[in-house]
Design a protein around this motif. Structure first.
Motif, PDB file in Angstrom:
ATOM      1  N   GLY A  94       0.800  -1.224   0.000  1.00 46.94           N
ATOM      2  CA  GLY A  94       0.000   0.000   0.000  1.00 46.94           C
ATOM      3  C   GLY A  94       0.829   1.267   0.000  1.00 46.94           C
ATOM      4  O   GLY A  94       0.304   2.353   0.238  1.00 46.94           O
ATOM      5  N   ALA A  95       2.125   1.141  -0.271  1.00 44.95           N
ATOM      6  CA  ALA A  95       3.002   2.321  -0.211  1.00 44.95           C
ATOM      7  C   ALA A  95       2.823   3.247  -1.422  1.00 44.95           C
ATOM      8  O   ALA A  95       3.020   4.444  -1.317  1.00 44.95           O
ATOM      9  CB  ALA A  95       4.455   1.883  -0.102  1.00 44.95           C
ATOM     10  N   PHE A  96       2.453   2.657  -2.568  1.00 43.37           N
ATOM     11  CA  PHE A  96       2.375   3.450  -3.807  1.00 43.37           C
ATOM     12  C   PHE A  96       0.958   3.492  -4.362  1.00 43.37           C
ATOM     13  O   PHE A  96       0.164   2.582  -4.126  1.00 43.37           O
ATOM     14  CB  PHE A  96       3.301   2.857  -4.879  1.00 43.37           C
ATOM     15  CG  PHE A  96       4.748   2.878  -4.499  1.00 43.37           C
ATOM     16  CD1 PHE A  96       5.477   4.060  -4.570  1.00 43.37           C
ATOM     17  CD2 PHE A  96       5.389   1.725  -4.063  1.00 43.37           C
ATOM     18  CE1 PHE A  96       6.811   4.085  -4.224  1.00 43.37           C
ATOM     19  CE2 PHE A  96       6.730   1.741  -3.711  1.00 43.37           C
ATOM     20  CZ  PHE A  96       7.440   2.927  -3.796  1.00 43.37           C
ATOM     21  N   ALA A  97       0.683   4.515  -5.132  1.00 48.24           N
ATOM     22  CA  ALA A  97      -0.603   4.604  -5.838  1.00 48.24           C
ATOM     23  C   ALA A  97      -0.409   5.403  -7.116  1.00 48.24           C
ATOM     24  O   ALA A  97       0.499   6.239  -7.214  1.00 48.24           O
ATOM     25  CB  ALA A  97      -1.642   5.280  -4.952  1.00 48.24           C
ATOM     26  N   GLY A 111      14.508  -5.766  -3.300  1.00 49.88           N
ATOM     27  CA  GLY A 111      13.619  -5.552  -4.456  1.00 49.88           C
ATOM     28  C   GLY A 111      12.189  -5.255  -4.020  1.00 49.88           C
ATOM     29  O   GLY A 111      11.303  -5.094  -4.859  1.00 49.88           O
ATOM     30  N   ALA A 112      11.936  -5.172  -2.693  1.00 45.48           N
ATOM     31  CA  ALA A 112      10.563  -4.993  -2.192  1.00 45.48           C
ATOM     32  C   ALA A 112       9.958  -3.678  -2.670  1.00 45.48           C
ATOM     33  O   ALA A 112       8.788  -3.636  -3.060  1.00 45.48           O
ATOM     34  CB  ALA A 112      10.555  -5.046  -0.662  1.00 45.48           C
ATOM     35  N   ALA A 172       6.759  -3.461  -5.214  1.00 47.60           N
ATOM     36  CA  ALA A 172       5.523  -2.786  -4.799  1.00 47.60           C
ATOM     37  C   ALA A 172       5.138  -1.724  -5.835  1.00 47.60           C
ATOM     38  O   ALA A 172       3.970  -1.609  -6.212  1.00 47.60           O
ATOM     39  CB  ALA A 172       5.701  -2.159  -3.423  1.00 47.60           C
ATOM     40  N   ALA A 173       6.118  -0.975  -6.302  1.00 53.85           N
ATOM     41  CA  ALA A 173       5.851   0.069  -7.299  1.00 53.85           C
ATOM     42  C   ALA A 173       5.422  -0.566  -8.620  1.00 53.85           C
ATOM     43  O   ALA A 173       4.461  -0.121  -9.256  1.00 53.85           O
ATOM     44  CB  ALA A 173       7.094   0.930  -7.496  1.00 53.85           C
ATOM     45  N   ALA A 174       6.106  -1.640  -9.024  1.00 57.69           N
ATOM     46  CA  ALA A 174       5.782  -2.315 -10.286  1.00 57.69           C
ATOM     47  C   ALA A 174       4.364  -2.877 -10.254  1.00 57.69           C
ATOM     48  O   ALA A 174       3.624  -2.788 -11.235  1.00 57.69           O
ATOM     49  CB  ALA A 174       6.787  -3.430 -10.566  1.00 57.69           C
ATOM     50  N   ARG A 175       3.986  -3.453  -9.106  1.00 55.54           N
ATOM     51  CA  ARG A 175       2.652  -4.050  -8.983  1.00 55.54           C
ATOM     52  C   ARG A 175       1.576  -2.997  -9.248  1.00 55.54           C
ATOM     53  O   ARG A 175       0.627  -3.221  -9.991  1.00 55.54           O
ATOM     54  CB  ARG A 175       2.500  -4.643  -7.583  1.00 55.54           C
ATOM     55  CG  ARG A 175       1.228  -5.462  -7.420  1.00 55.54           C
ATOM     56  CD  ARG A 175       1.194  -6.216  -6.108  1.00 55.54           C
ATOM     57  NE  ARG A 175       2.200  -7.256  -6.035  1.00 55.54           N
ATOM     58  CZ  ARG A 175       3.182  -7.302  -5.136  1.00 55.54           C
ATOM     59  NH1 ARG A 175       3.302  -6.354  -4.235  1.00 55.54           N
ATOM     60  NH2 ARG A 175       4.052  -8.283  -5.141  1.00 55.54           N
TER      61      ARG A 175
END
Ligand SMILES: [Zn+2]
Length: 257
Positions: free
Chosen positions: A195-198, A222-223, A227-230
């Protein structure tokens, strides 16, 4: 026109000379005097652990000598990354890389972003060839306000200059102020980044079908990149690769054991 061009050239040369007098060229890592601005002294250059082929096609981690190009490491097979491919200039743990990362983040960032960005453009050639956009990994606004500088944006600007691939700093936002990842294992790092990125809903159209390259200074587990790629893939991006200056290599190896 040619007179003007040669005049401008002369002014530029005088400018470079003046700069050299004001700030004599120094090694970017150890500050020893060197011949030209923006480089490393021979000792630091030799100590850099540049990542060269053969490396894992997905994670960019270097292999021993005998593995053929295009191979995927056991780590990437066991736990495939969300991003497509990661490329890095150098191993974080060896040589002056750690010093360069630290100075880029907290110190002499302006003189460092240009040469490091050029190295990254070279290491990421394969990814940049058909990329549509560079996406620097954003900082949360609180951290940005505190630090006033996002090294990923500075690096992405330089990569854009070298490669011609434009950058977009407004597409991806960091919406959660995540605690530092230091000391966390791989699993906790991934949980920490949830939930860090949107992606701003009104910017989703700008992403649809695009081939993106995430830009950051360091990749550890790579976490952050996953997360950003997802989030970018869910928002409609066609492909997400990642390009960093330094890659932690031993940690990922140890994690897989
Ligand atoms: Zn040096």
């Amino acid at each position: 026109m040619s007179l003007l061009a040669s005049g401008l050239g002369a002014i530029r040369r005088v400018g470079v000379l003046a700069l050299d007098l004001l700030y004599p060229p120094a090694c970017l890592a150890c500050r020893r005097a060197i011949a030209a601005q923006g480089g490393l002294c021979p000792d630091c250059w030799r100590a850099m652990r540049f990542i060269e082929k053969p490396f894992c096609a997905r994670l960019g981690t270097p292999f021993g000598s005998e593995i053929f190009a295009g191979a995927v490491s056991p780590e990437a097979q066991a736990d495939p990354p969300v991003f497509n491919r990661l490329r890095a200039v150098a191993c974080f743990e060896e040589g002056p890389t750690r010093t360069l990362v630290h100075r880029l983040k907290y110190g002499d960032r302006h003189e460092l972003a240009a040469p490091i960005g050029r190295w990254m453009a070279r290491a990421g050639e394969e990814l940049l060839d058909d990329a549509d956009l560079l996406i620097p990994v954003p900082l949360h606004r609180q951290r940005l306000a505190h630090r006033r500088f996002n090294q990923s944006v500075a690096l992405a600007r330089e990569i854009a200059k070298s490669s011609g691939v434009p950058l977009d700093t407004g597409l991806l936002a960091r919406v959660k102020a995540t605690p530092p990842q230091v000391g966390l294992n791989r699993k906790l790092r991934a949980a920490n980044m949830q939930g860090a990125f949107a992606v701003a809903p009104r910017r989703k159209a700008a992403l649809a079908g695009k081939r993106l390259v995430l830009v950051d200074d360091v990749a550890t587990s790579g976490a952050t990149l996953n997360a950003a790629a997802r989030v970018l893939l869910r928002a409609g991006a066609d492909r997400v690769d990642a390009l960093v200056f330094a890659r932690v290599v031993t940690e990922t190896r140890n994690q897989s054991i």
